[in-house]
Write an enzyme that holds these catalytic residues in place. Sequence first.
Site, PDB file in Angstrom:
ATOM      1  N   GLU A 113     -20.146   6.299 -16.977  1.00 25.52           N
ATOM      2  CA  GLU A 113     -18.695   6.463 -17.014  1.00 25.52           C
ATOM      3  C   GLU A 113     -18.355   7.915 -17.316  1.00 25.52           C
ATOM      4  O   GLU A 113     -17.273   8.227 -17.794  1.00 25.52           O
ATOM      5  CB  GLU A 113     -18.048   5.524 -18.033  1.00 25.52           C
ATOM      6  CG  GLU A 113     -18.588   5.572 -19.437  1.00 25.52           C
ATOM      7  CD  GLU A 113     -17.919   4.541 -20.329  1.00 25.52           C
ATOM      8  OE1 GLU A 113     -16.740   4.724 -20.675  1.00 25.52           O
ATOM      9  OE2 GLU A 113     -18.567   3.535 -20.670  1.00 25.52           O
ATOM     10  N   HIS A 155     -25.225  -4.093 -27.030  1.00 32.18           N
ATOM     11  CA  HIS A 155     -24.569  -2.821 -26.735  1.00 32.18           C
ATOM     12  C   HIS A 155     -24.141  -2.209 -28.065  1.00 32.18           C
ATOM     13  O   HIS A 155     -23.561  -2.883 -28.912  1.00 32.18           O
ATOM     14  CB  HIS A 155     -23.355  -3.058 -25.838  1.00 32.18           C
ATOM     15  CG  HIS A 155     -22.446  -1.874 -25.727  1.00 32.18           C
ATOM     16  ND1 HIS A 155     -22.895  -0.643 -25.306  1.00 32.18           N
ATOM     17  CD2 HIS A 155     -21.126  -1.727 -26.001  1.00 32.18           C
ATOM     18  CE1 HIS A 155     -21.886   0.205 -25.315  1.00 32.18           C
ATOM     19  NE2 HIS A 155     -20.810  -0.422 -25.740  1.00 32.18           N
ATOM     20  N   CYS A 190     -19.205   0.627 -20.155  1.00 30.43           N
ATOM     21  CA  CYS A 190     -20.584   0.593 -20.667  1.00 30.43           C
ATOM     22  C   CYS A 190     -21.431  -0.504 -20.039  1.00 30.43           C
ATOM     23  O   CYS A 190     -22.623  -0.607 -20.347  1.00 30.43           O
ATOM     24  CB  CYS A 190     -20.564   0.439 -22.191  1.00 30.43           C
ATOM     25  SG  CYS A 190     -19.744   1.812 -23.030  1.00 30.43           S
TER      26      CYS A 190
END
Length: 385
Positions: A79, A233, A111
């Site tokens: 990103e 994450h 993400c």
Amino acid sequence: MKIGIDRLSFFVPNLFLDMTELAQRRGDDPAKYHIGIGQDQMAVSRVSEDIVTLGANAASKIVTEEDKELIDMVIVGTESGIDQSKASAVIIHHLLKVQPFARSFEVKEACYGGTAALQMAKEYIKNHPERKVLVIASDIARYGLASGGEVTQGVGAVAMMITKDPRILSLEDTSVFLTEDIYDFWRPVYNQFPEVDGPLSNSTYIESFQKVWNQYKAVTGRSLADYDALSFHIPYTKMGKKALQSVIDEADGVTQERLLARYEEAIVYSRRIGNLYTGSLYLGLISLLENSEILKAGDRIGLFSYGSGAVSEFFTGYLEENYQEFLFKEDHQEMLDSRKELTVDEYEEVFNEKLPEHGASAEYTSDVPFSIYKVADNIRYYKEN
């Protein structure tokens, strides 16, 4: 047929900032950063480093001469794109000298992009078992100096080679994914830094994990007890723990203790690096595999991927025999230990440096294997290894 991660590695720049120094400059209690957020250090990149150089440096550790002839796709999840049209993967394909008859492209969904790339790679290998796919998750996470998100910044890349008969982690077929249109974190094309609704982002992350986990249980009949570790994450190291703690009461005491202990092993590297956006889940996986002395062949690992906006997925894999032999533990720890510590003044100076725009030119020197050495005519020129 087994398909999964045959090799994986990460790369970060050789500069970092200590969070105690940043906290004191910003007038905050260092405990807020070290304990409240869970960050000890922040990786910092020079102006001559971007997602191309980060990704190429990460991938160069795992790509062999034989691989270059067998790779059919180079996919970059990011990103932090450097061009609205040309994919960073095309440049990385050239820098690594991968055979020409290959697909090279970028994937974007905050993400989650690295996981989307991984799943595409897995499906390709299913139909082309003798070939390989290089997946790279490369990002520069920036929120601005003295911003609310400054302490969660970071930079780096993770590279993964996806093959049949993988030597590290075989991926299982069943996964659950979720899409919801939510503005918790986003960056319009005209913004240098993202827009963030912090409370909404935190709550959406946790709720997304609960939704995909509950659906996964319904589909498979599995429970937390079926997992030897869960990898999350990691936008900052306390975030994944909050999600795990939101469901941990489902498990018995032994399972709770095991999963929480493995979680701490999975955040060792992130505490020293910060947020890698698309790469943070996989940096956590590397940290888990390289810092755990308990895991063994056959152990099942659950992975939770989250991308703001929001897309999430829960998927699983199991460790292969002698997987430890194919890790880069000593190299990774040496890379982290040999970095130069910046003062806050030096960090702010580096942070404010920008590449020339609108046709202006500049030249750079660097001891990093892949780096930008010149900008001219709106083109970035990269030093090759």
